[in-house]
Design an enzyme around this catalytic site. Structure first.
Site, mmCIF file in Angstrom:
data_model
loop_
_atom_site.group_PDB
_atom_site.id
_atom_site.type_symbol
_atom_site.label_atom_id
_atom_site.label_comp_id
_atom_site.label_asym_id
_atom_site.label_seq_id
_atom_site.Cartn_x
_atom_site.Cartn_y
_atom_site.Cartn_z
ATOM 1 N N ASP A 36 0.819 -1.211 0.000
ATOM 2 C CA ASP A 36 0.000 0.000 0.000
ATOM 3 C C ASP A 36 0.857 1.267 0.000
ATOM 4 O OD1 ASP A 36 -2.146 -1.644 -0.074
ATOM 5 O OD2 ASP A 36 -3.087 -0.955 1.775
ATOM 6 N N ASP A 277 -10.781 36.864 -34.350
ATOM 7 C CA ASP A 277 -10.060 35.610 -34.574
ATOM 8 C C ASP A 277 -10.764 34.437 -33.897
ATOM 9 O OD1 ASP A 277 -7.534 34.283 -35.570
ATOM 10 O OD2 ASP A 277 -7.540 33.662 -33.468
ATOM 11 N N GLY A 412 -7.680 29.372 -36.043
ATOM 12 C CA GLY A 412 -8.801 29.826 -36.858
ATOM 13 C C GLY A 412 -8.447 29.886 -38.323
ATOM 14 N N LEU A 413 -7.355 30.535 -38.630
ATOM 15 C CA LEU A 413 -6.973 30.702 -40.030
ATOM 16 C C LEU A 413 -6.645 29.361 -40.652
ATOM 17 C CD1 LEU A 413 -6.620 32.824 -42.140
ATOM 18 C CD2 LEU A 413 -4.243 33.084 -41.435
#
Lengths: 514, 424
Positions: A36, A277, A412-413
């Site tokens: 343990d 953007d 994004g682009l």
């Protein structure tokens, strides 16, 4: 018996360790067999703590079972006290020791140690890690917090909930402390993180409590409210809006005005989200899974601050399932309350989201399915303890969320270019987003096979694709092709269309774009 | 015994051993599943245990590399304990579901844990019952990896010992190499044995159930790993005979291991030199820079994998390191006789553990390098000691000539790193 491949939460005694390890001057005596001790490495390796957790394991073996495990426990208690001289001793049992019923609490009381001994009853065959953390913190607070003198002035607030091995707890505490400081509210005690038993004794001196992580602190905060009349906060300051609501809530509790600097836009994230953007983020389909607090907060931030569409929301914290059910209803999705990792994987595969916000488990699921992912919740991984300051809470936390959730998506682009130049001979579907590297190429292309044991409410009879429709489908950009295929097939099956034509494809597109 | 040590020096053969009882900072036998499931490619390991067992496996496996690993835990819950559910029925249900889901599984191990041992769930009978139901498609076996009975690598021992009675019988002579080895190491050893004209050579465990070796009274076996006491006993019950040897770690260990086999098979020393010569030269050359870096450095071994004695012998004799303490979970005097004889006389040996007292000794010794488990490494680094995670010694290919320098590098790298960071 439950078949488990991976678990979201450890056993309850690991929750207790998270509290003990966060604190100073506390020692935890755990009646447990050899092996343990693996739990130590969670703290020393994942969190990279430079010290061992303050835990002594009695390490009983098979040959002790017929003999005197109780004597072994008492000897270990005496040795641990002598060596570590804690201000308070937690005693408890791991799953195996629970079965041999030695009563650690009674055994330790009988030793008459000169410090408070706090027995922990953590049913290992019913409950899990967060329950263990919550119960341990509650028992510590009950045992150690002193009733404030009648009429004594109440000052500032306590920050409750941060533990060792918590998801960004360290950074959240720093962030929220700074925020309270700007409001002129003093922090009386932060607990359990870095608190000593003496600090817990002073909890009652504060005017109110800030509950950062209800999974750990709500139970203790409820007790403090009942016993000492300390109200506690309900708003979890994750996201810019929730932080603003949190500021208002604590200002009202403290009876202080909100300074202008904190009223206005104190986070960059809302502006970034508004900037053109970010237009492409609109309606990104996001699947969310984690502990209840982080999952609910993430859903709110995703929907209200980033303009995503929440398509799935779930948690492994059954104790807080109600909160997640309510949030799911608010977002109009079915809640997924489960600790079965395979169920979560099936849900993600079926939903084909654009983004997964989850734990390290969901990160692996998403990786296999070729879906971008950000981690928002425990269970944690060494990566979740970054060297830099990286809170989830407060205004800076909102900035961190914006960055870490948006970066895994395609820029994004980049996404627009993929759409514009699809079919270009040098720009085929196997070309992944540049930041995902080569690995995603092989993973992004194959669509996940629907698994036979998925809860599938559709008839098994599937429509077939006419060759020209199939060709048209391949002109759809690959990153939405999976969705297009599924939607079209669903549309066809629902309408009893046996052969999918180009017409069916566009009818389905029109139907689902609504 | 094969005379390897010089006749005048019996090393640590009769050295006193410090025996300790207390907190043990070692894994339990379940951890062996992490490498056994990679080695045995059509086997599945189903732990019958608690959430702690599942959490241990997941934490020890580090990251979830595998979508659906070939191990899982059947978590015992309250209903099983309260007798509301028949644990055996529940187990049958779980196994049936599992085997439906994974038609690729040919061998299923039911692995006992601390809770299943304490509630006396008879997994051996369960395995027989399930075996009857699923044969011939799936063979079902059981062993215990519980922490109350096994430490760390003993899990492999228990697993292999469970396999032995199922091995096909043979009356043919053959050599069996016992202990999970990396595939690349197996291939190297195969070439060496074939060069020596020793054969047929088979390995236990095999990658596929169908390739499990046969065993019988004409089988001679070499242990490749130092933690296989039960497996050895089970093999001997099948009539196999052990070739006593040190373990094939380092150049010297590998040569002595091969020499033991060569002697048993009547292969002469000249042939041995001829076959091993090129690899020995290569390995010595590769070791030299590590030796330059490590010679004279003081090293302390915490008990972990049971590999400590052969490793200590290697670093002392081939790298010139000084041993401060060599801890091991338990000492098997018979299997370790050759190793003990090779250890420098006066080495402090300890068996079992009281981790706090051992840490006191370690701090007092202030060694240059501490070999210890993951729970201790960072805290000791923070105290200014340099550490080597012992678990890497279990997961990396370290046996044989070609890996000798890799093994040395595992010890050299932490020291080199500390030097680099200090110099900056």
């Amino acid at each position: 018996m439950q078949l488990t491949l991976w678990t979201y939460e450890g056993p309850p005694h690991v929750g207790a360790m998270r509290v003990a390890t966060a604190m100073r001057g506390v020692h935890y005596l755990l009646h447990a067999p050899q092996g343990d001790t693996y739990a130590d490495l969670l703290f020393t390796m994942i969190e990279r703590l430079p010290r061992r957790p303050p835990v002594t394991y009695t390490t009983f073996q098979a040959r002790d079972l017929g003999a005197d495990t109780a004597g072994l426990f008492q000897q270990a208690a005496r040795d641990a006290y002598a060596r570590f001289q804690p201000q308070a001793l937690l005693v408890g049992a791991s799953c195996t020791a629970e079965l041999i019923q030695d009563d650690p609490g009674g055994l330790a009381q009988a030793l008459d140690l000169p410090v408070p001994v706090i027995p922990l009853e953590l049913p290992a065959y019913q409950r899990k890690e967060n329950y263990g953390a919550s119960e341990t913190f509650y028992q510590l607070v009950r045992a150690l917090a002193r009733r404030p003198a009648e009429g004594a002035p109440r000052r500032g607030c306590n920050l409750l909930g941060p533990t060792a091995l918590g998801f960004r707890h360290r950074d959240d505490v720093q962030e929220i402390t700074g925020l309270l400081l700007q409001l002129g509210i003093a922090v009386n005690v932060v607990a359990p993180l870095e608190a000593s038993p003496a600090d817990l004794a002073r909890l009652g001196e504060a005017a109110f409590n800030v509950v950062l992580y209800p999974e750990v602190a709500q139970q203790a905060a409820g007790w403090l409210q009942r016993q000492f009349g300390q109200p506690f906060t309900r708003t979890i300051p994750i996201g810019a809006k929730a932080t603003q609501a949190f500021v208002a809530e604590v200002a009202a509790l403290a009876g202080v005005p909100v300074p202008p600097a904190l009223q206005a836009r104190a986070s960059r994230a809302p502006w970034y989200s508004q900037s053109v953007d970010a237009t492409y983020l609109t309606g990104k389909r996001v699947f969310i899974f984690g502990d209840a607090t982080h999952a609910v907060a993430a859903a709110r931030v995703a929907a209200e601050e980033l303009g995503f569409a929440v398509v799935g929301l779930g948690t492994y914290s059954r104790e807080f399932a109600r909160d997640v059910r309510e949030a799911a209803a608010h977002h109009g999705v079915a809640p997924l309350i489960t600790d079965d990792y395979l169920e979560v994987e099936a849900a993600v595969a079926a939903l084909q989201p654009d983004l997964v916000l989850g734990t390290q488990m969901e990160r692996h699921i998403a990786k296999r399915l070729g879906i971008p992912c950000a981690v928002i919740s425990a269970p944690v991984h060494v990566q979740d303890f970054p060297a830099r300051h990286s809170p989830q809470m407060g205004y800076e936390g909102a900035n961190v969320l914006f960055d870490t959730w948006v970066h895994p998506l395609m820029m994004g682009l980049e996404e627009h270019l993929l759409g514009m130049f699809r079919g270009d001979f040098e720009f085929h579907e196997d070309a992944p987003a540049s930041h995902l590297g080569h690995a995603s190429a092989s993973m992004a292309v194959p669509e996940p096979e629907p698994q036979p044991d998925l809860p599938e409410d559709l008839p098994t009879m599937a429509a077939t694709w006419a060759p020209e429709a199939e060709r048209e489908l391949h002109r759809v950009p690959f990153f939405v092709r999976g969705k297009a295929r599924r939607n079209t097939e669903r549309f066809a099956v629902e309408r009893g269309v046996m052969t999918i034509t180009v017409e069916t494809l566009y009818e389905a597109k029109a139907h689902f774009s609504r | 015994m094969i005379p390897i040590a010089s006749a005048t020096d019996s090393g640590c053969t009769d050295a006193p051993v410090l025996r300790e009882r207390g907190q043990r900072e070692v894994f339990c036998g379940l951890t062996g599943i992490v490498w056994l499931h990679r080695k045995m490619q059509d086997a599945f390991f189903l732990v019958v245990g608690s959430r702690t067992c599942a959490h241990l496996l997941q934490s020890a496996a580090g990251v979830m590399i595998f979508a659906e690993p070939r191990f899982a835990t059947a978590i015992i819950d309250d209903r099983d304990l309260a007798g509301l559910a028949d644990a055996n029925d529940e187990l049958d249900r779980v196994v049936t579901r599992l085997l439906e889901r994974r038609p690729d599984i040919k061998l299923l191990f039911l692995v006992g844990s601390c809770p299943s041992e304490v509630i006396k769930l008879d997994l051996q009978r369960a395995a027989q019952r399930l075996g009857q139901r699923f044969l011939p498609r799936v063979r079902v076996l059981s062993y215990s990896g519980s922490g109350i009975e096994t430490t760390f690598t003993q899990g492999e021992d228990a697993c292999l010992a469970a396999l032995v009675p199922t091995l096909p019988a043979t009356a043919q002579p053959g050599l069996l190499v016992v202990g999970a080895l990396a595939d690349v190491v197996e291939a190297q050893f195969k070439r060496l044995f074939s060069g020596l004209g020793i054969g047929p050579v088979q390995f236990l465990p095999a990658r596929q159930l169908a390739d499990l070796p046969a065993v019988g009274p004409q089988t001679r076996y070499l242990l490749a790993q130092p933690f296989l006491a039960d497996t050895a006993r089970a093999l001997e019950e099948r009539g196999a005979c052990r070739i006593a040897a040190p373990f094939p770690l380092g150049v010297e260990g590998t040569t002595a291991w091969l020499r033991a086999a060569a002697t048993a098979y009547g292969v002469n020393e000249a042939r041995l030199q001829q076959v091993t010569g090129p690899a020995v030269d290569r390995a010595r050359q590769a070791l030299a820079p590590h030796r330059a870096r490590l010679a004279g450095k003081r090293i302390f071994f915490f008990p972990d994998s049971q590999l400590e004695l052969p490793l200590a012998r290697f670093v002392a004799r081939e790298l010139g390191m000084q041993l401060t303490e060599v801890g091991m979970p338990f000492l098997h005097r018979q299997h370790m006789a050759e190793e003990l004889a090779l250890l420098p006389a006066g080495t402090r040996l300890s068996e079992g553990q009281d981790v706090e007292r051992q840490l006191d000794r370690c701090r007092a010794d202030a060694p240059d390098l501490v070999v210890c488990g993951l729970g201790l490494a960072n805290p000791l680094e923070a105290e200014g000691l340099t550490t080597k995670w012992s678990i890497e010694l279990v997961f990396s290919p370290i046996h044989g000539y070609e890996q000798a320098a890799d093994l040395a590098a595992l010890f050299a790298r932490p020291l080199h790193r500390r030097q680099l960071l200090a110099a900056a």
